[in-house]
Design an enzyme around this catalytic site. Structure first.
Site, PDB file in Angstrom:
ATOM      1  N   VAL A   1      -9.824   1.454  -5.811  1.00 29.78           N
ATOM      2  CA  VAL A   1     -10.247   1.383  -4.428  1.00 29.78           C
ATOM      3  C   VAL A   1     -10.997   2.856  -4.058  1.00 29.78           C
ATOM      4  O   VAL A   1     -10.360   3.758  -3.386  1.00 29.78           O
ATOM      5  CB  VAL A   1      -9.140   1.207  -3.441  1.00 29.78           C
ATOM      6  CG1 VAL A   1      -9.689   0.882  -2.125  1.00 29.78           C
ATOM      7  CG2 VAL A   1      -8.372  -0.206  -3.967  1.00 29.78           C
TER       8      VAL A   1
ATOM      9  N   TYR B   1       0.822  -1.152   0.124  1.00 29.05           N
ATOM     10  CA  TYR B   1      -0.077  -0.085   0.124  1.00 29.05           C
ATOM     11  C   TYR B   1       0.892   1.435  -0.079  1.00 29.05           C
ATOM     12  O   TYR B   1       1.507   1.577   1.053  1.00 29.05           O
ATOM     13  CB  TYR B   1      -0.934  -0.159   1.405  1.00 29.05           C
ATOM     14  CG  TYR B   1      -1.907   1.012   1.434  1.00 29.05           C
ATOM     15  CD1 TYR B   1      -2.331   1.799   0.355  1.00 29.05           C
ATOM     16  CD2 TYR B   1      -3.008   1.015   2.428  1.00 29.05           C
ATOM     17  CE1 TYR B   1      -3.184   3.009   0.389  1.00 29.05           C
ATOM     18  CE2 TYR B   1      -3.593   2.042   2.431  1.00 29.05           C
ATOM     19  CZ  TYR B   1      -4.009   3.045   1.559  1.00 29.05           C
ATOM     20  OH  TYR B   1      -5.013   3.871   1.640  1.00 29.05           O
TER      21      TYR B   1
ATOM     22  N   LYS C   1      -1.397  -1.591  -4.141  1.00 32.21           N
ATOM     23  CA  LYS C   1      -2.574  -0.373  -4.167  1.00 32.21           C
ATOM     24  C   LYS C   1      -1.852   0.824  -3.978  1.00 32.21           C
ATOM     25  O   LYS C   1      -1.196   1.173  -3.119  1.00 32.21           O
ATOM     26  CB  LYS C   1      -3.588  -0.524  -2.915  1.00 32.21           C
ATOM     27  CG  LYS C   1      -4.297   0.680  -3.017  1.00 32.21           C
ATOM     28  CD  LYS C   1      -5.373   0.710  -1.692  1.00 32.21           C
ATOM     29  CE  LYS C   1      -6.454   1.645  -1.701  1.00 32.21           C
ATOM     30  NZ  LYS C   1      -5.848   3.285  -1.143  1.00 32.21           N
TER      31      LYS C   1
END
Length: 306
Positions: A209, A137, A166
């Protein structure tokens, strides 16, 4: 190639009551709404979930509640971000005890970052002491360091349990470097900056997301499907609509308060944010309500004509 982590995976909010306890009933209903309306996964205890404002017990509780409510119907990614490798490992150990199988890991934060290598070492240590899948992330606005494409790719090859990336850095060029490396592999590459998301999916990204997906789940799923299927003209229509919906997050001083209020219009959660954050003003609520209705009507028009 079907990947485990793909599509629309919202960074779900953490609804709270007047005593700042997790609203279990409202949260469970919101999860059901997300799943019933086609969202492809849940990212719990992320930035939009105010994870670092929750107590440790609250974080563990909302992850546990998510796993029990979702019951394996869609993948659950749990945020375990923290200020040291040992803390992250302890968070993952708790996640494992709850039955969780995937953790989102950032660089450590509230620290003086001196190199990219420290985050590589961070992941190496976590992999030796835990068993779950890991999502890299990259969110420099909160960690204080932007992982380069080269660093991400070095972490990705450490172990098969590093399953996804992500990217909330906004560095689109670096994102494309990672995407071009892993497009035809089991490793998922997901965009975390919503205004960049549909172009990324058109180029082969596995999903994104978006904070407002629980407010407009069908719209985001339809937009993802249009981009995934390379329907450029329809993707353009949805991109304009998503860009318009993103204005909601800038209609208050606090984007989390804006997201919580917008999602609350579905009737499952209260608008409260965790103290001492700025709350939403009455006139801002009315502006968001109008924008919400405008987006919903525009989506219905697009859906009806395609």
């Amino acid at each position: 190639m079907k990947k485990t982590y793909q599509g629309i995976i919202p960074p779900i909010i953490s609804p709270i009551d007047e005593k700042e306890n997790i609203d279990d009933e409202g949260y469970s209903a919101l999860l059901e709404y997300c799943i019933e309306n086609g969202l492809h996964g849940i990212f719990v205890a992320g930035t939009n979930g105010e994870t670092m404002a929750l107590t440790q017990k609250q974080r563990e509780h909302i992850i546990d509640l998510t796993l029990k409510q979702v019951k394996g119907r869609v993948p659950v990614i749990a945020g375990v971000m923290d200020t040291s490798t040992r803390r992250v490992i302890e968070n993952i150990k708790e996640l494992e005890s709850l039955g969780g199988t995937c953790a989102a890991v950032t660089s450590i934060f509230y620290d003086r970052h001196t190199s990219q290598d420290e985050t590589i070492r961070h992941f190496e240590k976590i992999l030796t002491e835990t068993d779950v899948d890991l999502v890299i992330y990259n969110i420099p606005s909160f960690t204080g360091i932007r992982l380069t494409a080269e660093t991400v790719m070095k972490i990705a090859v450490l172990d098969d349990r590093v399953v996804a990336y992500k990217d909330s850095s906004g560095a689109y060029g670096d994102f494309m470097k990672v995407l071009s490396k892993y497009e035809d592999t089991p490793f998922s590459v997901m965009q975390g900056v919503t205004p960049q998301a549909l172009s990324a999916v058109l180029m082969g990204a596995d999903g994104f997301v978006p904070a407002l997906a629980p407010a407009f789940p069908k719209m985001f799923v339809s937009a993802y499907e249009a981009a995934r299927d390379k329907n450029v003209e329809l993707t353009k229509q949805y991109n304009r609509l998503i860009m318009e919906s993103s204005k909601i997050l800038g209609m208050t001083a606090n984007a989390t308060a804006a997201a919580k209020f917008a999602i609350s219009l579905r009737g499952f959660n209260d608008k409260r944010v965790i103290f001492p954050q700025d709350t939403i003003l009455r006139e801002e609520e009315e502006n968001i309500r109008k924008k919400f209705e405008e987006i919903e009507a525009a989506y219905q028009a697009i859906a009806a004509s395609n």
